[in-house]
Motif scaffolding. Structure first.
Motif, PDB file in Angstrom:
ATOM      1  N   SER A  66      85.334  50.124  33.487  1.00 49.33           N
ATOM      2  CA  SER A  66      84.282  49.208  33.108  1.00 49.33           C
ATOM      3  C   SER A  66      83.217  49.942  32.295  1.00 49.33           C
ATOM      4  CB  SER A  66      83.649  48.588  34.349  1.00 49.33           C
ATOM      5  OG  SER A  66      83.061  49.591  35.165  1.00 49.33           O
ATOM      6  N   GLU A  67      82.513  49.182  31.457  1.00 50.72           N
ATOM      7  CA  GLU A  67      81.469  49.756  30.624  1.00 50.72           C
ATOM      8  C   GLU A  67      80.231  50.035  31.463  1.00 50.72           C
ATOM      9  OE1 GLU A  67      79.272  48.805  26.351  1.00 50.72           O
ATOM     10  OE2 GLU A  67      80.583  47.335  27.309  1.00 50.72           O
ATOM     11  N   SER A  68      79.563  51.169  31.212  1.00 50.55           N
ATOM     12  CA  SER A  68      78.351  51.528  31.935  1.00 50.55           C
ATOM     13  C   SER A  68      77.141  51.222  31.062  1.00 50.55           C
ATOM     14  CB  SER A  68      78.372  53.008  32.314  1.00 50.55           C
ATOM     15  OG  SER A  68      77.208  53.342  33.048  1.00 50.55           O
ATOM     16  N   LYS A  69      76.187  50.460  31.604  1.00 54.83           N
ATOM     17  CA  LYS A  69      74.995  50.053  30.878  1.00 54.83           C
ATOM     18  C   LYS A  69      73.775  50.767  31.451  1.00 54.83           C
ATOM     19  CE  LYS A  69      76.907  46.847  28.220  1.00 54.83           C
ATOM     20  NZ  LYS A  69      76.839  46.863  26.750  1.00 54.83           N
ATOM     21  N   GLN A  70      72.824  51.099  30.580  1.00 54.64           N
ATOM     22  CA  GLN A  70      71.625  51.798  31.000  1.00 54.64           C
ATOM     23  C   GLN A  70      70.394  50.915  30.837  1.00 54.64           C
ATOM     24  OE1 GLN A  70      72.045  55.270  28.368  1.00 54.64           O
ATOM     25  NE2 GLN A  70      72.683  56.496  30.135  1.00 54.64           N
ATOM     26  N   ASN A  71      69.283  51.364  31.417  1.00 53.92           N
ATOM     27  CA  ASN A  71      67.998  50.735  31.177  1.00 53.92           C
ATOM     28  C   ASN A  71      67.542  51.048  29.752  1.00 53.92           C
ATOM     29  OD1 ASN A  71      67.783  49.793  33.836  1.00 53.92           O
ATOM     30  ND2 ASN A  71      66.787  51.670  34.536  1.00 53.92           N
ATOM     31  N   TYR A  72      66.677  50.200  29.234  1.00 53.89           N
ATOM     32  CA  TYR A  72      66.072  50.433  27.923  1.00 53.89           C
ATOM     33  C   TYR A  72      64.568  50.517  28.126  1.00 53.89           C
ATOM     34  CZ  TYR A  72      65.019  49.820  22.944  1.00 53.89           C
ATOM     35  OH  TYR A  72      64.571  49.976  21.648  1.00 53.89           O
ATOM     36  N   ILE A  73      64.010  51.723  28.045  1.00 50.68           N
ATOM     37  CA  ILE A  73      62.592  51.961  28.312  1.00 50.68           C
ATOM     38  C   ILE A  73      62.025  52.836  27.205  1.00 50.68           C
ATOM     39  CG2 ILE A  73      60.900  52.930  29.924  1.00 50.68           C
ATOM     40  CD1 ILE A  73      62.901  52.446  32.183  1.00 50.68           C
ATOM     41  N   ASP A  74      60.954  52.350  26.584  1.00 52.71           N
ATOM     42  CA  ASP A  74      60.257  53.085  25.527  1.00 52.71           C
ATOM     43  C   ASP A  74      61.194  53.489  24.392  1.00 52.71           C
ATOM     44  OD1 ASP A  74      57.983  54.048  24.337  1.00 52.71           O
ATOM     45  OD2 ASP A  74      57.968  55.961  25.407  1.00 52.71           O
ATOM     46  N   GLY A  75      62.102  52.581  24.056  1.00 59.28           N
ATOM     47  CA  GLY A  75      62.993  52.813  22.930  1.00 59.28           C
ATOM     48  C   GLY A  75      64.170  53.715  23.206  1.00 59.28           C
ATOM     49  N   GLU A  76      64.390  54.071  24.475  1.00 60.07           N
ATOM     50  CA  GLU A  76      65.481  54.961  24.840  1.00 60.07           C
ATOM     51  C   GLU A  76      66.351  54.319  25.915  1.00 60.07           C
ATOM     52  OE1 GLU A  76      66.186  57.826  23.431  1.00 60.07           O
ATOM     53  OE2 GLU A  76      64.383  57.989  22.181  1.00 60.07           O
ATOM     54  N   TRP A  77      67.657  54.545  25.817  1.00 57.17           N
ATOM     55  CA  TRP A  77      68.584  54.126  26.866  1.00 57.17           C
ATOM     56  C   TRP A  77      68.657  55.251  27.902  1.00 57.17           C
ATOM     57  CZ3 TRP A  77      69.892  49.213  26.975  1.00 57.17           C
ATOM     58  CH2 TRP A  77      69.839  48.487  25.799  1.00 57.17           C
ATOM     59  N   GLY A 118      65.256  47.153  14.902  1.00 59.40           N
ATOM     60  CA  GLY A 118      64.114  47.972  14.534  1.00 59.40           C
ATOM     61  C   GLY A 118      62.852  47.710  15.316  1.00 59.40           C
ATOM     62  N   LEU A 119      62.965  47.124  16.495  1.00 58.47           N
ATOM     63  CA  LEU A 119      61.776  46.905  17.323  1.00 58.47           C
ATOM     64  C   LEU A 119      61.121  48.250  17.653  1.00 58.47           C
ATOM     65  CD1 LEU A 119      60.324  44.499  18.872  1.00 58.47           C
ATOM     66  CD2 LEU A 119      61.480  45.387  20.901  1.00 58.47           C
ATOM     67  N   PRO A 120      59.812  48.388  17.493  1.00 61.57           N
ATOM     68  CA  PRO A 120      59.150  49.654  17.813  1.00 61.57           C
ATOM     69  C   PRO A 120      59.320  50.037  19.285  1.00 61.57           C
ATOM     70  CG  PRO A 120      57.714  48.280  16.467  1.00 61.57           C
ATOM     71  CD  PRO A 120      58.885  47.424  16.858  1.00 61.57           C
ATOM     72  N   ASP A 121      59.309  51.316  19.542  1.00 65.98           N
ATOM     73  CA  ASP A 121      59.491  51.839  20.900  1.00 65.98           C
ATOM     74  C   ASP A 121      58.437  51.270  21.846  1.00 65.98           C
ATOM     75  OD1 ASP A 121      61.465  53.336  19.750  1.00 65.98           O
ATOM     76  OD2 ASP A 121      60.413  55.260  19.900  1.00 65.98           O
ATOM     77  N   GLY A 122      58.898  50.907  23.039  1.00 66.03           N
ATOM     78  CA  GLY A 122      58.007  50.474  24.096  1.00 66.03           C
ATOM     79  C   GLY A 122      57.652  49.007  24.089  1.00 66.03           C
ATOM     80  N   VAL A 123      57.925  48.301  22.991  1.00 65.22           N
ATOM     81  CA  VAL A 123      57.504  46.899  22.892  1.00 65.22           C
ATOM     82  C   VAL A 123      58.260  46.015  23.890  1.00 65.22           C
ATOM     83  CG1 VAL A 123      57.442  44.884  21.377  1.00 65.22           C
ATOM     84  CG2 VAL A 123      56.713  47.126  20.531  1.00 65.22           C
ATOM     85  N   ALA A 124      59.558  46.220  24.017  1.00 70.26           N
ATOM     86  CA  ALA A 124      60.371  45.444  24.959  1.00 70.26           C
ATOM     87  C   ALA A 124      61.232  46.407  25.771  1.00 70.26           C
ATOM     88  CB  ALA A 124      61.248  44.437  24.225  1.00 70.26           C
ATOM     89  N   ASN A 125      61.256  46.201  27.073  1.00 68.72           N
ATOM     90  CA  ASN A 125      61.945  47.100  27.993  1.00 68.72           C
ATOM     91  C   ASN A 125      62.734  46.273  28.993  1.00 68.72           C
ATOM     92  OD1 ASN A 125      60.191  49.764  27.359  1.00 68.72           O
ATOM     93  ND2 ASN A 125      58.821  48.002  27.535  1.00 68.72           N
ATOM     94  N   ILE A 126      63.911  46.772  29.395  1.00 71.99           N
ATOM     95  CA  ILE A 126      64.718  46.091  30.409  1.00 71.99           C
ATOM     96  C   ILE A 126      65.100  47.088  31.495  1.00 71.99           C
ATOM     97  CG2 ILE A 126      66.876  46.415  29.109  1.00 71.99           C
ATOM     98  CD1 ILE A 126      67.805  43.708  30.325  1.00 71.99           C
ATOM     99  N   VAL A 127      64.928  46.641  32.741  1.00 67.43           N
ATOM    100  CA  VAL A 127      65.234  47.465  33.906  1.00 67.43           C
ATOM    101  C   VAL A 127      66.073  46.627  34.854  1.00 67.43           C
ATOM    102  CG1 VAL A 127      64.293  48.828  35.811  1.00 67.43           C
ATOM    103  CG2 VAL A 127      63.045  48.698  33.650  1.00 67.43           C
ATOM    104  N   THR A 128      67.285  47.096  35.156  1.00 65.16           N
ATOM    105  CA  THR A 128      68.149  46.382  36.094  1.00 65.16           C
ATOM    106  C   THR A 128      67.957  46.931  37.500  1.00 65.16           C
ATOM    107  OG1 THR A 128      69.966  47.895  35.578  1.00 65.16           O
ATOM    108  CG2 THR A 128      69.879  45.832  34.353  1.00 65.16           C
ATOM    109  N   GLY A 129      68.204  46.066  38.495  1.00 67.77           N
ATOM    110  CA  GLY A 129      68.056  46.493  39.874  1.00 67.77           C
ATOM    111  C   GLY A 129      67.533  45.372  40.744  1.00 67.77           C
ATOM    112  N   PRO A 130      67.256  45.658  41.999  1.00 68.82           N
ATOM    113  CA  PRO A 130      66.884  44.612  42.954  1.00 68.82           C
ATOM    114  C   PRO A 130      65.474  44.076  42.744  1.00 68.82           C
ATOM    115  CG  PRO A 130      66.873  46.771  44.005  1.00 68.82           C
ATOM    116  CD  PRO A 130      67.411  46.977  42.634  1.00 68.82           C
ATOM    117  N   GLY A 131      65.311  42.795  43.062  1.00 65.80           N
ATOM    118  CA  GLY A 131      63.997  42.185  42.959  1.00 65.80           C
ATOM    119  C   GLY A 131      62.995  42.777  43.919  1.00 65.80           C
ATOM    120  N   SER A 132      63.474  43.239  45.072  1.00 71.32           N
ATOM    121  CA  SER A 132      62.573  43.768  46.104  1.00 71.32           C
ATOM    122  C   SER A 132      61.861  45.033  45.664  1.00 71.32           C
ATOM    123  CB  SER A 132      63.352  44.031  47.391  1.00 71.32           C
ATOM    124  OG  SER A 132      64.419  44.943  47.147  1.00 71.32           O
TER     125      SER A 132
END
Length: 482
Positions: A2-13, A195-209
């Protein structure tokens, strides 16, 4: 593999600080892994908010059309990946190909729509009482937005939160639902490529708690947009408003379709079945209650049963109705089916797991219709979130309207009628944020407000269209005398 996906934070995976991951599986074949994601923690969520806060001033100062160009390119990138994302959604969430493809297209359209809206962002000029005075308003971004989205529309709902937030000049951090995170991650892949500038949009996977709670309570977050269950949404609203944040919630529904004695019964059955069984009933706007005039009740039940039994259930790449998304969702639907029987409702069709070789794996339940449901039965009051339709018999329009309103929810509602007076009264008196005439409770236009009454929303801010932009902007009034 399966493919492994990372978080996207401050323009970096990047991988989660916890060093842990989780997997998603195919609800049609739960032994098959679809993808691997980061099991993030509080530290990752804090990094995402910090990145968004640091990028806020520069992104807010970026001209609207320049922001729009990035959104437009994001839509174009998603469009180029439509087939791939459709397949991913079918494998991860269980939707049919037609349903998944329609949802991916909706996300594409949302980015194109808000790309154009960036050209209209500004304010209004008013006439001042005094001479040599310019009086006008300016719309400014709220700041940093925390977005929390569900699994049942795993690309459309993130799109309709992310696109207006970015269009209006906000920065953001998104936590998608863990069971179907792949298409939400794809949005951020497209934003990065656009080309979105770094830090503008970030995604973090994990539990809501951990992830979700950190985003909601973080001091640097100015606005929270949540879609999910009423129980969780009410806690989110309370926690966020206690901190003075702007909050928007879209929650559960128990959506009625009133079938008049003047309705075309065959057409009514087709409309109700589509609203009840489409996307396996896993929609907040699903038409889970049919409130039917006594004069056409028996014919309607016969016809809607035919519609239910004509649906072919199976994997979404081949059949009319796919599986439920998880075993727990399946078990919940089966539990409500048992409850309905215990309360005295009549099972007309369905009521269990389908039998056959293709159902040996997978979280399948039959399209189910109950008649003889009473207005205060649990099946008529509580959100099932599965393909289970409750049919309630009423004596007249007044009775039908009363039954339609006699629930704690008020998201979407429909009337099927050839009487224009009934239709007008229904629109005026129904306690729902979306009122429809002669169409299903499901299906939404992207450029008009969406939200509910009562426990279906916080009754504060609407989503989509100009209303979506309103949530992400704050108005300043300027008196310019010279």
């Amino acid at each position: 593999m399966s493919e492994s996906k990372q978080n996207y934070i401050d323009g970096e995976w990047s991988e989660a600080s916890t060093g842990e991951t989780f997997e998603t599986t195919d609800p049609a074949a739960p032994s098959e892994t679809v993808a691997e994601y980061q099991q993030s923690g509080e530290e990752d969520a804090e990094e995402a908010v910090a990145a968004a806060a640091a990028a806020q001033d520069e992104w807010a100062a970026t001209p609207g059309p320049e922001r729009g160009a990035i959104l437009r390119e994001t839509g174009s990138i998603l469009e180029s990946r439509k087939d791939e994302l459709t397949e991913l959604m079918t494998r991860e969430e269980g939707k049919t190909h037609a349903e998944a493809g329609g949802e991916v297209q909706r996300a594409i359209d949302i980015f194109y729509y808000f790309a154009e809206k960036t050209r209209d962002l500004g304010g209004n000029v008013k006439a001042a009482s005094g001479r040599r005075t310019n009086l006008y308003t300016v719309n400014q971004p709220v700041g940093v937005a925390a977005l929390i989205t569900p699994w049942n529309y795993p690309i459309a709902i993130p799109a309709w939160k992310v696109a207006p937030a970015l269009a209006a000049g906000n920065t953001l951090a998104l936590k998608p639902a863990s069971v179907a995170a792949g298409t939400a991650v794809a949005i951020f892949e497209a934003l990065d490529e656009a080309g979105l500038p770094d830090g503008v949009a970030n995604i973090v996977t994990g539990p809501g708690s951990t992830v979700g709670d950190t985003l909601i309570s973080h001091d640097d977050v100015d606005a929270v947009s949540f879609t999910g269950s009423s129980e969780v949404g009410e806690m989110v609203y309370s926690k966020a408003t206690d901190d003075g944040k702007r909050v928007q919630t879209e929650l559960g529904g128990k959506n009625p379709t009133v079938v008049s004695d003047t309705a075309d019964v065959e057409e009514a059955a087709e409309i109700v079945a589509g609203g009840a069984f489409g996307v396996t009933g896993q929609a907040c706007t699903a038409g889970s209650r049919a409130i039917v005039h006594t004069d056409v009740h028996d014919e309607f039940v016969e016809r809607v049963v035919e519609e239910a039994e004509a649906l072919e259930v199976g994997p979404g790449d081949e059949y009319d109705m796919g599986p439920q998304v998880t075993e727990s969702e399946l078990e919940s639907s089966l539990e409500y089916i048992d409850i309905a029987g215990d309360e005295g409702a009549t099972l007309e069709t369905g009521g269990g797991r389908p039998e056959g070789e293709r159902f040996e794996e997978g979280y399948y339940v039959e399209p189910t219709v109950f008649s003889d449901v009473e207005p205060h039965d649990r099946l008529a009051q509580e959100e099932v979130f599965g393909p289970v339709l409750a049919v309630l018999e009423v004596e007249d329009f007044e009775d039908g309207l009363h039954v339609a309103n006699d629930v704690d929810y008020g998201l979407a509602a429909s009337i099927l009628t050839n009487d224009h007076t009934e239709a007008e009264r229904f629109v005026d008196e129904i306690e729902a944020g979306v009122a429809k005439v002669n169409t299903a409770t499901t299906g939404l236009e992207l450029h008009v407000p969406f939200g509910g009454f009562k426990r279906s929303s916080s009754e504060t801010w609407r989503e989509q269209g100009d209303a979506g932009l309103d949530f992400y902007t704050i108005e300043k009034t300027v008196y310019d005398s010279f």
